[in-house]
Every structure is written in C-alpha cells, then in structure tokens.
Design a protein around this motif. Structure first.
Motif, mmCIF file in Angstrom:
data_model
loop_
_atom_site.group_PDB
_atom_site.id
_atom_site.type_symbol
_atom_site.label_atom_id
_atom_site.label_comp_id
_atom_site.label_asym_id
_atom_site.label_seq_id
_atom_site.Cartn_x
_atom_site.Cartn_y
_atom_site.Cartn_z
ATOM 1 N N MET A 130 0.820 -1.197 0.000
ATOM 2 C CA MET A 130 0.000 0.000 0.000
ATOM 3 C C MET A 130 0.865 1.261 0.000
ATOM 4 N N GLN A 172 -14.722 -2.040 -7.418
ATOM 5 C CA GLN A 172 -14.175 -2.275 -8.759
ATOM 6 C C GLN A 172 -14.993 -1.547 -9.816
ATOM 7 N N VAL A 174 -2.836 1.758 -8.468
ATOM 8 C CA VAL A 174 -1.749 1.045 -7.806
ATOM 9 C C VAL A 174 -2.080 -0.428 -7.717
ATOM 10 N N SER A 175 -3.376 -0.709 -7.547
ATOM 11 C CA SER A 175 -3.765 -2.078 -7.274
ATOM 12 C C SER A 175 -3.881 -2.908 -8.542
ATOM 13 N N ARG A 176 -3.747 -2.285 -9.714
ATOM 14 C CA ARG A 176 -3.911 -3.107 -10.931
ATOM 15 C C ARG A 176 -2.732 -4.029 -11.120
ATOM 16 N N PRO A 227 -9.311 -8.401 -7.289
ATOM 17 C CA PRO A 227 -8.107 -7.697 -7.788
ATOM 18 C C PRO A 227 -7.839 -6.367 -7.086
ATOM 19 N N HIS A 228 -8.857 -5.790 -6.448
ATOM 20 C CA HIS A 228 -8.672 -4.476 -5.824
ATOM 21 C C HIS A 228 -8.165 -4.604 -4.393
ATOM 22 N N THR A 259 -5.346 -6.458 -1.564
ATOM 23 C CA THR A 259 -4.087 -7.180 -1.475
ATOM 24 C C THR A 259 -4.361 -8.638 -1.128
ATOM 25 N N HIS A 281 1.405 -8.498 0.877
ATOM 26 C CA HIS A 281 0.993 -7.112 0.622
ATOM 27 C C HIS A 281 0.975 -6.756 -0.857
ATOM 28 N N TYR A 331 -0.730 -7.190 -4.783
ATOM 29 C CA TYR A 331 -2.059 -7.377 -5.344
ATOM 30 C C TYR A 331 -2.050 -8.618 -6.236
ATOM 31 N N GLY A 364 -2.869 -9.222 -9.170
ATOM 32 C CA GLY A 364 -2.331 -9.021 -10.518
ATOM 33 C C GLY A 364 -0.814 -9.079 -10.586
ATOM 34 N N GLN A 365 -0.150 -8.959 -9.443
ATOM 35 C CA GLN A 365 1.314 -8.974 -9.429
ATOM 36 C C GLN A 365 1.877 -10.381 -9.218
#
Ligand SMILES: Nc1ncnc2c1ncn2[C@@H]1O[C@H](COP(=O)(O)OP(=O)(O)O)[C@@H](O)[C@H]1O
Ligand SMILES: [Mg+2]
Lengths: 360, 250
Positions: A1, A279, A358-360, B99-100, B102, B140, B142, B144-145
C-alpha cells in the motif's frame, strides 16, 4: 500500500522530456507548417488580448469613470460589483453569512480531496456543513435575521445545488443501478422507468415541472420551497445519468467475482460494498467525471425557474445603468469560477483514479 | 460400505437432479462423503462435475433431491445457503481473487465480514494460512502482481481462512501453465495429509492416486463408477470409464 505509484512519476517525466516534445513539433514538413500556423495565430491573437485585458484595462478606483477613461477591459465593474455577482440579492448587511457558507463549502471540498480524509467522519462533516449552510443562509435562529430562499443567490446557491445534486444523487444512482440489475422484476422495471424518463426529458422541462406544475398539483402546505424543488429536480436528474454510468461499471465485473464472494458466505450488500462497487466505480471514474462536470454546469439552468445562481446574479448586476454594462468581463469572471470548480473536480477524479491504479 | 445417516456425513447428496432450462444436467446423483475423506471427481467435459460441486454450496440450485453439509440442508434460500457456505470453502479454476484487494485483504474479507472476526485476529489467521501455502512474503502484493500458481495458492488460503469443514476444488490446475501445476498440487496434497475433507474435480490422475480415498467417474449427469484409486485405475469396471482412462494415458 505504501508502494510508490509509477503513475505518479508520469508528470515529471513529461516535464523532463519537454525538449523532445518541442523537437517533435518540427520533425516533419507537415508538423513544421502546422506549428508555424499555430504560432502565427497566437502571435495575432495574444498581443491584442493582452492589451485589452491588462494594458488598457480599467482597475481602480472602481467607478464607472475609470472604465470610461480606459479603452480596455472594465475590471473596475467586477471589483465594484463582486459582492452582488457572488451573492445576488442577498441583503447587503448579511452577506458575511453566505460568504462563510462559501468558504466552508469550498474548504470542505478541498479537504475531501485528500484520500487520507475519506473516513466516516467526513460524511458527518458534510451533513453538519449542509445543516450549517441552511442555518446561516436562512437564519431565523441564533438571532440571525431570517432570509427567505427567494433572496439567496450567486455562488452559495450554485455550490449548494452542486453539492446536493451530486452528493445526494450519487448514492441514489448506485441504488438505481443495482435495482436495474436486480433479480426482482418489479425493482428492475421501476428503476428502468425512472431512469429512462429522467433521461428522456430535457432538464429544463423537469425544472419547470418541479417549480411550476408541482404547486398546481399539490396542496399549498405540501409544496416545498422553490429552491428545494429545484434541488430535488437536479438531484433526480443527476442520479439517473450517473446510474447509467455506474451500471456500465457493474457490467464490467466478471461473474467469478460474485461467485467468489458468495462462496465465502458474503451476503448481497456486503458483496456489493466490499467486492463489486469498489471495482465497478473505479472502472466508471472517467465517464462519471464527465457526467458530474456536466451536472455542475447544469445547475446554472435553475435561472429559468427564477433562482439566482451565479449566472443570473451576474446578469442582474449588469442591469445597473450607471455602468456601460461590461458583459464580457462579467461572464469571464463567472466562467473562471465555473472553470475552477470543474477543473478542480476533474483533477480530484484523476488523483482518485491514479490512487486506485496502484492495485492493478 | 456401511450405511450411515446423512447427519454424520460431511457431505450427503441424495437423488439430486438439476436442469438448466430443458437440459437435464444432473440425473439422480447420490454421494456420501465422510469427514476427512478425499474424493476426486473426473469425467469428460460437460458431464456435470462442476454443476455437482457447485450445487453443494448453492452456487447452482438443484431442483430435486437433498444435499446436506454436516447435517445442514443446502437449499435455494439465502439463509440456508449462507449457513452452508460458511462451512464450505471453494477454489475455482480461474482463481477469482479480488483484484482491488491485497493478498492479505483477500484472505481477511470473509472472516471480517461474514464471521465478524476483529481485524487484527483476521490478519493473524490470514498470515498463518499464507505461510501454510508458502507465500507469506507476497501478503501485501495485489493478485495481478502474482503468477497463476501463486494466485491459486492465495485462493486456497482465502478459502481456508473461513476454517471450512469441506473444501471444494473445481479444476484448480486447469488454468495454469504446466510448471505451476506442481506447486498447487503440492499445496493440495499437504491439505489432504492434514485430514481436510476434500472434493476435487481434476484430471490430475497423479494427485488422485496419491491423495484420493475414492475416485468418482461422472458422465452425462450421472455417477457411473466409484472406487478406491488402485481399483479405479487398475480395474475400471464401466466401459465408459475404461474409454475415458484410455484417452487420458499419454
Ligand atoms: N449456466 C448454464 N446454463 C446452461 N447450461 C449449462 C450451464 N452450466 C452448465 N451447463 C451445461 O451443463 C452441462 C454440465 O456442465 P458442467 O457441470 O460445467 O460440466 P463439467 O464441469 O463436467 O465440464 C454441460 O452440458 C453444460 O453445457
Ligand atoms: Mg467444469
């Protein structure tokens, strides 16, 4: 975060590359021609504009004579009349009250932009602010002279219309969008009828219905104040448009998200609140921003039902015969205020979107 | 097998029928799963495997028959469905992580908003389970990572955070690149060793041999054969099972 958002780096990178951007303006014959054309147009337009707006312009003392002595813009008029443009026909001695309301609303708007302030307390602050605005503007308690809403005008009216129409319309829009996708046919039909009716009618006619027809149809005791009627009309109109934008965002959420939430045991509302809406709204931000900016500007249409928003109070200030009616200067002033409001909102939406990226 | 009452079963499926419109997807399925038992379900595509396990936690609603989970009837009614879902964890073919949020927040969502577990406790449980699926260092990030295999392990941890009595897996490795299949299967094998009740739809026959107590073969909405893996693979009885297994052999 706490990860650094790569998107935040973009503006600086653009600045650093501005040399390259300059070179690109001249990297082909067509680009050279176009760039020269634009430069020539600017060379023709900017100096006279600067001459009119600054060099030849009348500033102080703020009297009609100053304006007569200068060939350029008559800013003296704005200086002399700013209070009337900003506050309309609100009683002169009481104008500190709408002034406080404006400062409060704008201050809270700016405060709300900071993501760190998005807590439940902010909602309470907004509710308190709206009550305080009503008390300050309307008076009648705490020894404040009562001022009827018929005398309210200018910037505070524009701000109140905007905040209520969008602040109240947004939650309603979410409910409408959810209802239109509901499994219950009755909800779906009602929501669809409402949205399509609101979108099918011009805002002007909705305002007319609210302010002129409603008093004819309802007993006098039940008819709300003219400002309140316009507020409700704007709120419902904004809600219908925003609902369709939100629905578009909802359609982007894959079925697997609902199934995963259901499999965990989340109920309908928790699923919407924690999984779907975060979302869906994020997907809708660009379209929602445009819609909201249009709605901010739409508030000026209340002038047709006799409410004094910023534009109508500007117009009434222009009616003073001792001045040579500097309409252009007045509308530039008012446009600047609208621009700050809309541009500010656009920037806010952009920072919001970037934060969520950031979260994508 | 000794007849046992459905109340003592982890999952009891009795005479279940399911239609999609006119299409008869499940045609009278019976299956009893004892606590701690590991069931692997296989069968050709379209045979109703997904439909069957999705009826257990009411992601699909069956029209006929009775399904009970730990004695609680699973039926098409919000309260009953939620009660069953609280006891049943599910892992999907396509992970379906949020996805939004963590990885850690994905794992905390259910405990916090279904079981009203305090945030700190939920975070601690979630970290514990992320350690169990061996990705605490990704907590921590997301979804997608992460790689597909990592995402599926997070999905397993997310389901385990609800402390389910039964875990359902619907082709958990089918969407993965071959090199990631192994890490997910290893995670599932460890779960099996810990005595978790599992119903797994998969074509990973190695996993079935190693972990399953029983293998079930489905075709055209019916259970055609049920047998311990040695018998199932060594001497399949039904001709269609034989044909199916024949195709699977490389
Ligand atoms: N939502 C649905 N609507 C209509 N038919 C469906 C739906 N889901 C599955 N089916 C049909 O039901 C049958 C069983 O599907 P499924 O349980 O997904 O099979 P499997 O998981 O064994 O491949 C298939 O023929 C499929 O086409
Ligand atoms: Mg399937």
């Amino acid at each position: 975060m706490t990860a650094i958002d790569p998107m935040l780096e973009t503006p600086r990178r653009v600045l650093r590359n501005s040399g390259a951007a300059w070179r690109r303006l001249f990297d082909s014959p067509l680009n050279v021609a176009l760039s020269l054309l634009v430069l020539a147009a600017a060379a023709m337009a900017v100096p006279p504009l600067f001459k009119w707006a600054v060099l030849d312009a009348a500033f102080l003392p703020a009297t009609p004579q100053t304006c007569q002595a200068h060939a350029g813009a008559c800013w003296s008029f704005i200086v002399a009349k700013h209070s009337q443009i900003l506050f309309g026909i609100y009683p002169l001695d009481e104008r500190w009250r709408p002034a406080i309301v404006c400062v409060g609303l704008i201050g809270l708007l700016i405060y709300s932009v900071r993501p760190s302030s998005w807590r439940r307390g902010l909602l309470v602050a907004w509710l308190v602010m709206m009550v305080a605005a009503q008390v300050l503007m309307g008076g009648g308690i705490f020894g404040l002279t009562p001022v009827s809403t018929a005398l309210w005008g200018g910037l505070p009216v524009t701000l109140i219309l905007t905040v209520v129409a969008i602040g109240g319309g947004f939650p309603l829009a979410i409910l409408l969008a959810l209802a239109r996708r509901s499994e219950l046919p009755a909800l779906r039909v009602l929501s669809t009828i409402f949205i399509e009716t609101m979108r099918g009618l011009p805002l002007l006619s909705i305002l007319f219905i609210a302010s002129i027809m409603l008093p004819l149809l309802l007993p006098a005791a039940l008819v709300p104040d003219k400002l309140v009627r316009a507020l409700i009309a704007l709120l419902l109109f904004a809600a219908a448009y925003m609902a369709e934008v939100v629905r578009g965002g909802l359609q982007a959420i894959p079925r697997g998200q609902y199934e995963a939430a259901a499999a965990l045991g989340l109920g309908y509302w928790r699923t919407q609140q924690k999984v779907v809406l975060p979302q869906a709204l994020n997907v809708s931000i660009p379209a929602l921003t445009s819609t909201i900016i249009v709605m901010i500007k739409n508030t000026s249409l209340v002038l047709v039902v006799g409410l004094f928003d910023l534009i109508s109070s500007g117009k009434s200030a222009l009616a003073d015969p001792t001045w040579r009616s500097p309409a252009i200067e007045t509308y530039i002033f008012i446009s600047a205020i609208y621009f700050v409001l809309c541009f500010g909102f656009g920037r806010f939406a952009e920072s919001f979107e970037r934060r969520n990226k950031v979260s994508r | 097998m000794v007849e046992q009452s459905s109340a003592s079963m982890a999952v009891a499926i009795e005479g279940v029928h399911k239609w999609y419109g006119d299409y008869h997807a499940l045609r009278g399925v019976d299956l009893a799963v004892a606590p701690g038992e590991r069931i692997v379900i296989c069968g050709p595509s379209g045979s109703g495997k997904s439909t069957l396990i999705r009826c257990i936690n009411q992601l699909e609603h069956h029209e006929q028959g009775v399904i009970t989970v730990n004695g609680a009837v699973s039926r098409n009614e919000p309260k009953a469905a939620r009660a069953v879902r609280r006891e049943v964890g599910m892992v999907f073919q396509s992970f379906n992580l949020f996805p939004h949020l963590t990885v850690l927040e994905n794992c905390m969502l259910g405990p916090m908003w279904v079981n009203r577990t305090p945030r700190a406790v939920a975070a601690e449980t979630a970290m514990g389970l992320l350690e169990r699926v061996r990705i605490p260092d990704q907590a921590h990030k997301y979804p997608g990572q992460l790689s597909g295999g990592q995402q599926q392990r997070v999905a397993i941890a997310r389901a385990l955070c609800m402390n389910p009595k039964v875990m359902l897996f619907d082709e958990p490795t089918s969407a993965l690149d071959p090199e990631m299949v192994k890490e997910v299967l290893e995670t599932m094998l460890r779960l099996a060793e810990d005595g978790t009740t599992m119903l797994v739809v998969t074509h990973e026959m190695g996993f079935a041999r190693q972990a399953a107590d029983r293998v079930i073969f489905m075709d055209q909405g019916q259970v055609l054969e049920t047998a311990p893996p040695a018998e199932f693979f060594g001497a399949p009885r039904h001709p269609r099972t034989q044909a199916f297994l024949g195709q699977l052999i490389r």
